[in-house]
Design a protein around this motif. Structure first.
Motif, mmCIF file in Angstrom:
data_model
loop_
_atom_site.group_PDB
_atom_site.id
_atom_site.type_symbol
_atom_site.label_atom_id
_atom_site.label_comp_id
_atom_site.label_asym_id
_atom_site.label_seq_id
_atom_site.Cartn_x
_atom_site.Cartn_y
_atom_site.Cartn_z
ATOM 1 N N GLU A 6 0.814 -1.214 0.000
ATOM 2 C CA GLU A 6 0.000 0.000 0.000
ATOM 3 C C GLU A 6 0.849 1.266 0.000
ATOM 4 O OE1 GLU A 6 -3.394 2.078 -0.473
ATOM 5 O OE2 GLU A 6 -3.203 -0.100 -0.518
ATOM 6 N N ASP A 7 1.977 1.262 0.713
ATOM 7 C CA ASP A 7 2.810 2.478 0.756
ATOM 8 C C ASP A 7 3.410 2.780 -0.613
ATOM 9 O OD1 ASP A 7 4.448 0.159 1.106
ATOM 10 O OD2 ASP A 7 6.085 1.426 1.841
ATOM 11 N N ASP A 10 0.619 4.268 -2.731
ATOM 12 C CA ASP A 10 0.405 5.666 -2.334
ATOM 13 C C ASP A 10 1.464 6.578 -2.937
ATOM 14 O OD1 ASP A 10 -1.815 4.953 -0.866
ATOM 15 O OD2 ASP A 10 -0.744 4.910 1.061
ATOM 16 N N ARG A 11 2.717 6.131 -2.936
ATOM 17 C CA ARG A 11 3.798 6.942 -3.517
ATOM 18 C C ARG A 11 3.608 7.114 -5.021
ATOM 19 N NH1 ARG A 11 9.471 4.806 -1.418
ATOM 20 N NH2 ARG A 11 10.143 6.555 -2.689
#
Length: 68
Positions: A6-7, A10-11
């Motif tokens: 998920e990170d 998001d980036r």
């Protein structure tokens, strides 16, 4: 992108938003070439480094210099 953490997703989305903002900013500048035309134009020849003229460029093969 479903398999990415998920990170990372998001980036990637943040980078996409930043590219969109920058594209909008550049295309809104007066006197510029529209983005679609700028992307289609081939790049021009590189400019010589500061302090050098075109005659100071690399030597040719000598064919245009004539006989010696």
């Amino acid at each position: 992108m479903a398999n990415l953490p998920e990170d990372i997703v998001d980036r990637i989305r943040a980078l996409e938003r930043q590219v969109h903002r920058l594209t909008t900013y550049v295309n809104s500048k007066p006197g510029g070439v529209p983005g679609t035309l700028a992307a289609a134009e081939p790049p021009g020849p590189p400019a010589p480094p500061a302090g050098e003229d075109a005659a100071d460029g690399p030597p040719g093969d000598g064919a245009a210099d004539g006989p010696r």
